[in-house]
Scaffold this active site. Structure first.
Site, PDB file in Angstrom:
ATOM      1  N   GLU A 131      33.814  42.850  71.049  1.00  0.00           N
ATOM      2  CA  GLU A 131      34.791  42.797  69.952  1.00  0.00           C
ATOM      3  C   GLU A 131      35.635  44.066  69.884  1.00  0.00           C
ATOM      4  O   GLU A 131      36.839  43.999  69.616  1.00  0.00           O
ATOM      5  CB  GLU A 131      34.102  42.510  68.619  1.00  0.00           C
ATOM      6  CG  GLU A 131      33.357  41.185  68.563  1.00  0.00           C
ATOM      7  CD  GLU A 131      34.147  39.981  69.047  1.00  0.00           C
ATOM      8  OE1 GLU A 131      35.373  39.910  68.817  1.00  0.00           O
ATOM      9  OE2 GLU A 131      33.538  39.089  69.667  1.00  0.00           O
ATOM     10  N   HIS A 134      38.325  43.732  72.356  1.00  0.00           N
ATOM     11  CA  HIS A 134      39.419  42.904  71.828  1.00  0.00           C
ATOM     12  C   HIS A 134      40.363  43.747  70.966  1.00  0.00           C
ATOM     13  O   HIS A 134      41.584  43.654  71.104  1.00  0.00           O
ATOM     14  CB  HIS A 134      38.889  41.761  70.957  1.00  0.00           C
ATOM     15  CG  HIS A 134      38.582  40.507  71.696  1.00  0.00           C
ATOM     16  ND1 HIS A 134      39.506  39.831  72.458  1.00  0.00           N
ATOM     17  CD2 HIS A 134      37.434  39.789  71.785  1.00  0.00           C
ATOM     18  CE1 HIS A 134      38.957  38.760  72.984  1.00  0.00           C
ATOM     19  NE2 HIS A 134      37.687  38.708  72.595  1.00  0.00           N
TER      20      HIS A 134
END
Length: 163
Positions: A131, A134
């Site tokens: 994450e 990202h």
């Protein structure tokens, strides 16, 4: 309840580093609600804000039945190594063995400005790194070895031709 559509590669929002969250506004509170609602589905381990089209540094997670979120996460420490299958909601249908640190710890805040520390090994460690990548404008296939990355890109092209 607002379950948001997931952006997929090649959407440019996935390749753009996310901006830090300053003030916690009603829009940021809605974003967190949407992240929590959207990640709360079987098989979803994590979801970053840019995966639902919002370029802010926030992600939600759903690991072993624990659902939560963090704002402005920064990885502070990683150690060890794991090598295992990884997938991504923004790259549907692709699963490739990816090398990650086994342990990861990140620090950020919650909606009240209190410090949040997320840490873990295995799936939790992988999710934290995935994450945060990202939020920095990267997807997991960027971490693949050269030949595997080529295979992933070929597979993505075949998916888009058959759609």
């Amino acid at each position: 309840m607002a379950i948001r559509d997931i952006r997929t590669v090649p959407d440019p929002v996935l390749r753009t580093p996310c901006d830090p969250i300053g003030a916690v506004t009603p829009a940021v509170r809605r974003l967190v609600r949407d992240l929590l609602d959207t990640v709360d589905d079987p098989g979803r381990a994590g979801l970053s804000a840019n995966q639902i089209g919002v370029g802010l540094r926030a992600f939600s997670y759903n690991i072993d039945g624990t659902v939560g979120y963090i704002l402005n996460p920064v990885i502070e420490e990683t150690s060890g190594e794991q090598y295992g299958d990884e997938g991504c909601l923004s790259l549907p249908g692709l699963w490739y063995a990816t090398r990650r640190a086994d342990y990861a710890r990140c620090r950020g805040t919650d909606l009240d400005g209190k410090t949040v520390v997320l840490e873990g090994r295995g799936v939790m460690g992988r999710m934290i790194q995935h994450e945060c990548d990202h939020l920095d404008g990267h997807v997991y296939i960027d971490r693949l070895e050269r030949d595997e990355r080529k295979a992933a890109l070929r597979q993505m092209r075949s998916f888009s031709r058959s759609a």
